[in-house]
Design a protein around this motif. Sequence first.
Motif, mmCIF file in Angstrom:
data_model
loop_
_atom_site.group_PDB
_atom_site.id
_atom_site.type_symbol
_atom_site.label_atom_id
_atom_site.label_comp_id
_atom_site.label_asym_id
_atom_site.label_seq_id
_atom_site.Cartn_x
_atom_site.Cartn_y
_atom_site.Cartn_z
ATOM 1 N N GLY A 1 -11.046 32.622 -0.848
ATOM 2 C CA GLY A 1 -10.370 33.258 -1.972
ATOM 3 C C GLY A 1 -11.325 34.119 -2.758
ATOM 4 O O GLY A 1 -12.516 34.228 -2.429
ATOM 5 N N PRO A 2 -10.840 34.750 -3.821
ATOM 6 C CA PRO A 2 -11.707 35.573 -4.666
ATOM 7 C C PRO A 2 -12.758 34.721 -5.359
ATOM 8 O O PRO A 2 -12.600 33.503 -5.479
ATOM 9 C CB PRO A 2 -10.730 36.191 -5.677
ATOM 10 N N PRO A 3 -13.834 35.343 -5.814
ATOM 11 C CA PRO A 3 -14.888 34.572 -6.484
ATOM 12 C C PRO A 3 -14.324 33.752 -7.650
ATOM 13 O O PRO A 3 -13.556 34.264 -8.465
ATOM 14 C CB PRO A 3 -15.855 35.653 -6.981
ATOM 15 N N PRO A 4 -14.691 32.486 -7.730
ATOM 16 C CA PRO A 4 -14.158 31.632 -8.803
ATOM 17 C C PRO A 4 -14.944 31.800 -10.095
ATOM 18 O O PRO A 4 -16.031 32.396 -10.119
ATOM 19 C CB PRO A 4 -14.354 30.226 -8.232
ATOM 20 N N ASP B 1 -6.814 24.422 -3.482
ATOM 21 C CA ASP B 1 -7.184 25.784 -3.114
ATOM 22 C C ASP B 1 -7.742 26.573 -4.293
ATOM 23 O O ASP B 1 -8.440 27.567 -4.096
ATOM 24 C CB ASP B 1 -5.955 26.528 -2.566
ATOM 25 N N SER B 2 -7.446 26.107 -5.518
ATOM 26 C CA SER B 2 -7.857 26.857 -6.706
ATOM 27 C C SER B 2 -8.908 26.146 -7.551
ATOM 28 O O SER B 2 -9.429 26.741 -8.495
ATOM 29 C CB SER B 2 -6.635 27.161 -7.582
ATOM 30 N N VAL B 3 -9.209 24.894 -7.223
ATOM 31 C CA VAL B 3 -10.170 24.122 -8.029
ATOM 32 C C VAL B 3 -11.077 23.315 -7.102
ATOM 33 O O VAL B 3 -10.598 22.692 -6.146
ATOM 34 C CB VAL B 3 -9.467 23.160 -9.009
ATOM 35 N N LEU B 4 -12.374 23.334 -7.399
ATOM 36 C CA LEU B 4 -13.327 22.500 -6.674
ATOM 37 C C LEU B 4 -14.332 21.937 -7.669
ATOM 38 O O LEU B 4 -14.861 22.674 -8.506
ATOM 39 C CB LEU B 4 -14.065 23.310 -5.603
ATOM 40 N N THR B 5 -14.579 20.631 -7.575
ATOM 41 C CA THR B 5 -15.582 19.985 -8.411
ATOM 42 C C THR B 5 -16.860 19.790 -7.601
ATOM 43 O O THR B 5 -16.808 19.308 -6.469
ATOM 44 C CB THR B 5 -15.088 18.618 -8.918
ATOM 45 N N VAL B 6 -17.988 20.192 -8.182
ATOM 46 C CA VAL B 6 -19.270 20.069 -7.497
ATOM 47 C C VAL B 6 -20.249 19.314 -8.383
ATOM 48 O O VAL B 6 -20.094 19.231 -9.597
ATOM 49 C CB VAL B 6 -19.860 21.446 -7.129
ATOM 50 N N GLN C 1 -29.125 22.622 1.068
ATOM 51 C CA GLN C 1 -28.111 23.377 1.788
ATOM 52 C C GLN C 1 -26.766 23.178 1.095
ATOM 53 O O GLN C 1 -26.430 22.054 0.710
ATOM 54 C CB GLN C 1 -28.001 22.906 3.247
ATOM 55 N N PRO C 2 -25.987 24.237 0.914
ATOM 56 C CA PRO C 2 -24.687 24.076 0.271
ATOM 57 C C PRO C 2 -23.758 23.242 1.141
ATOM 58 O O PRO C 2 -23.715 23.410 2.371
ATOM 59 C CB PRO C 2 -24.176 25.510 0.122
ATOM 60 N N PRO C 3 -23.013 22.325 0.542
ATOM 61 C CA PRO C 3 -22.070 21.526 1.329
ATOM 62 C C PRO C 3 -20.977 22.392 1.929
ATOM 63 O O PRO C 3 -20.593 23.430 1.373
ATOM 64 C CB PRO C 3 -21.508 20.526 0.316
ATOM 65 N N ALA C 4 -20.445 21.964 3.063
ATOM 66 C CA ALA C 4 -19.429 22.748 3.775
ATOM 67 C C ALA C 4 -18.195 22.978 2.910
ATOM 68 O O ALA C 4 -17.598 24.078 2.951
ATOM 69 C CB ALA C 4 -19.048 22.037 5.072
ATOM 70 N N ARG C 5 -17.807 21.996 2.135
ATOM 71 C CA ARG C 5 -16.611 22.154 1.315
ATOM 72 C C ARG C 5 -16.792 23.248 0.270
ATOM 73 O O ARG C 5 -15.836 23.964 -0.066
ATOM 74 C CB ARG C 5 -16.242 20.831 0.628
ATOM 75 N N LEU C 6 -18.013 23.429 -0.229
ATOM 76 C CA LEU C 6 -18.280 24.499 -1.184
ATOM 77 C C LEU C 6 -18.239 25.857 -0.493
ATOM 78 O O LEU C 6 -17.634 26.817 -1.005
ATOM 79 C CB LEU C 6 -19.640 24.274 -1.848
ATOM 80 N N LEU C 7 -18.854 25.950 0.673
ATOM 81 C CA LEU C 7 -18.813 27.218 1.420
ATOM 82 C C LEU C 7 -17.381 27.585 1.789
ATOM 83 O O LEU C 7 -16.983 28.763 1.687
ATOM 84 C CB LEU C 7 -19.669 27.093 2.681
ATOM 85 N N ASP C 8 -16.597 26.610 2.197
ATOM 86 C CA ASP C 8 -15.200 26.872 2.548
ATOM 87 C C ASP C 8 -14.421 27.376 1.335
ATOM 88 O O ASP C 8 -13.616 28.318 1.436
ATOM 89 C CB ASP C 8 -14.541 25.604 3.099
ATOM 90 N N PHE C 9 -14.636 26.750 0.191
ATOM 91 C CA PHE C 9 -13.917 27.153 -1.025
ATOM 92 C C PHE C 9 -14.269 28.591 -1.410
ATOM 93 O O PHE C 9 -13.387 29.389 -1.747
ATOM 94 C CB PHE C 9 -14.267 26.200 -2.166
#
Length: 414
Positions: A246-249, A295-300, A234-242
């Motif tokens: 905003g527009p697709p990263p 808001d503009s960067v997420l590390t997964v 399941q995708p983590p909530a922080r990834l779904l929120d990101f």
Amino acid sequence: MRILIATAGSRGDVAPFTGLGVRLRAAGHQVAVATHDTFAESVRAAGLEFRPLPVDPRAELASAEGRRLLRAGSGPGAVLQLLRLGRRFMPALGDGIADATALGTDLLLTTSTTSALGQVAAEAAGIPSIGLYLQPLAPTREFAPAVTGTRSLGRSGNLLAGHAVQAATDQLFVPAVRGLRRRLGLPPLGIARARRNHPVLHGFSPLVVPRPADWRPRLEVAGYWWPADRPDWQPPARLLDFLATGPPPVFVGFGSLVVPDAERLTATVLAAARAARVRLLLQSGWSGLAAEDSDSVLTVGDTPHDWLFPRTAAVVHHAGAGTTAAALRSGTPAVPVPAQLDAPFWSARLARLGVSPGPVPLRGLTPARLATSLRLTLDDPRYRTRARAVATALAAEDGAAKVLAAVERVSANS
């Protein structure tokens, strides 16, 4: 039939065979995968038996020899460095393949990294073997050797170079093959002779690499083999929120590529994203990419590509065979950043397909060059249109079915 898939290397050398193993099991076969301990969990999660092989591939790539391989990139220097890196652990790998085969096997399926040793193990066990390759390694007039990263040398030059690279690569295995044949009580037999009539199926689409007309019989292009689904993921909530805010990263990940300075590479990528005015999804991988979330960067971490890539605007990757396939499957345009061995080959294929404006090699990577390529990829709708068309074509293929058919032929003749 008890089937053993023996594969060695990085995650991209293992993941396709989890999905293939699931298809073989669904057809009624007992399937085991022999590979490194670091991939045991993914093999077992697919419902397949795991049999261990020695060597820690990440540690080897992070070693001094591994770093020299990265610096060598592609071409003859890379082949030479690959020989130096691999020769010291090939005897142990051969013993591991033979031991895994002896646990109970009716058919051995081998990859390009295990085939020379696996054929010895299969001969000793009195069972058939089939090669399953992810790269086109047999010499041909139609393109230069995939691992050299060179452009066409002309039809005669391509063929000569292919034979030269094949002969050089054989030297990686020669001492281990000789030792394994002695250990198992087999008479001497050269790698080239053993390979002469060995059947090999290739796990890439003929749309991406059509079968060369001058390949010998029993070398076939099957189509892609996709990693096993992960129904419990399941995708983590922080990834779904990101993704939702905003527009697709743009996705940036270099998979199993081990780099000497992860912080510097991360800084280059972040600067390019700012210049290109895009949001960024960093996948840490073996490269160790990491940045503070915003808001503009997420590390997964490890995230299934078949779920993630369709939700991105573009995929920046190291052009390994597996990630190249995943990006094509997703219908998302790509910016390849090739570093070594076959990566320039796959980068060129992406450009030829029209899903990428071309590579930005890691050796010359700068924020300006990456930002320019990103903007070109995102601003020209032809790349996304073509990427979607390629994905549609790939969805109609079934590479695993050709492996199943080959296995059934072996079973019928057993």
